[in-house]
Design a protein around this motif. Sequence first.
Motif, short mmCIF file in Angstrom:
data_model
loop_
_atom_site.label_atom_id
_atom_site.label_comp_id
_atom_site.label_asym_id
_atom_site.label_seq_id
_atom_site.Cartn_x
_atom_site.Cartn_y
_atom_site.Cartn_z
N LYS A 1 4.78 -28.29 -25.80
CA LYS A 1 4.69 -27.77 -27.17
C LYS A 1 5.72 -26.67 -27.43
O LYS A 1 5.90 -26.24 -28.56
CB LYS A 1 3.30 -27.14 -27.41
N LYS B 1 3.43 -26.18 -32.54
CA LYS B 1 4.70 -26.17 -31.83
C LYS B 1 5.28 -24.76 -31.90
O LYS B 1 5.16 -24.10 -32.94
CB LYS B 1 5.65 -27.17 -32.48
N ILE C 1 9.19 -22.35 -18.54
CA ILE C 1 8.33 -22.88 -19.61
C ILE C 1 8.06 -24.36 -19.31
O ILE C 1 9.00 -25.14 -19.18
CB ILE C 1 8.98 -22.69 -21.00
N ALA D 1 1.48 -20.47 -28.42
CA ALA D 1 1.29 -21.92 -28.27
C ALA D 1 -0.18 -22.33 -28.39
O ALA D 1 -0.49 -23.49 -28.68
CB ALA D 1 1.88 -22.39 -26.94
N GLU D 2 -1.10 -21.37 -28.15
CA GLU D 2 -2.53 -21.64 -28.34
C GLU D 2 -2.88 -21.69 -29.83
O GLU D 2 -3.86 -22.31 -30.22
CB GLU D 2 -3.38 -20.53 -27.71
N ASP E 1 5.18 -26.06 -20.90
CA ASP E 1 4.35 -26.65 -21.95
C ASP E 1 5.25 -27.45 -22.92
O ASP E 1 6.18 -26.89 -23.51
CB ASP E 1 3.64 -25.49 -22.69
N GLU F 1 3.11 -17.97 -24.71
CA GLU F 1 2.00 -18.86 -24.35
C GLU F 1 0.80 -18.67 -25.27
O GLU F 1 0.12 -19.63 -25.63
CB GLU F 1 1.61 -18.66 -22.88
#
Length: 160
Positions: free
Chosen positions: A62, A30, A58, A25-26, A60, A22
Motif C-alpha cells: 500500500k 494508499k 518498506i 497506511a493504517e 507494505d 506505517e
Amino acid sequence: MKIAICPGSFDPVTLGHLDIIERAAELFDKVIVLVMTNSTKNSAFTVDERMALLKKCIFDPKIEVDTYSGLLVNYAMEKNAVAIVKGLRAVSDFDYEFQQALINKSLYPRIETVFLTAKGENMFLSSSMVKEVCSLNGDISPYVPQEIVKDINLRCKGEN
Ligand code: ADP
C-alpha cells in the motif's frame, strides 16, 4: 480510494519517519512517501539514494515511494490525494507545520493535513541527529531501520 502523502527530505529515513508512514497506511488506502528536494538543506544522500533507502525498509504494497521537486499541493492534485500526513515531535514543530497546513489548504481546499504525534521514544529523533551520532562513531542502530544501518555507516561514519 483515499490517497495520503507523507512528504519529507528523509535524509536518511529514521524509525520516527517509518512509524508515521506505517500509521498513515493504517488510516488510508494508499500512502505515497514523497522525497522532496529541498535546495536549502545540505543533504548527505542524493534523492535517488534516499528513495533507495526508503524502499529497502518498506514492505507494505500500500506504500509507494516517489519524488517531486515542485509544489506539494500540485503533486497532491495530480494524484488526487485527500491528505498530507505529518509527524509532530514537539511544540517547536507546530508553528511551522501549522503555517504549511494553512497555505496548502488555501492553495488546494480539498486537501487536509493530518498530524500524527510522534511516539515517545521518537520525540528526539531526527535525520540530522542520526548523521551527527554516526559521524562521531556512535551506534545508530536504535534509530534507523536495521536494513539501512550499513548504508548510513558507510556514508556518514567519521574517520577517527
Ligand atoms: P527531519 O525533520 O528529520 O528533517 P523530514 O523533513 O524528512 O525530517 O520529515 C518528514 C516528516 O517526518 C515530517 O512530518 C516530520 O515532522 C516527520 N518526522 C521526522 N522525524 C520524526 C520523528 N522522530 N517522529 C515522528 N515524525 C517525524
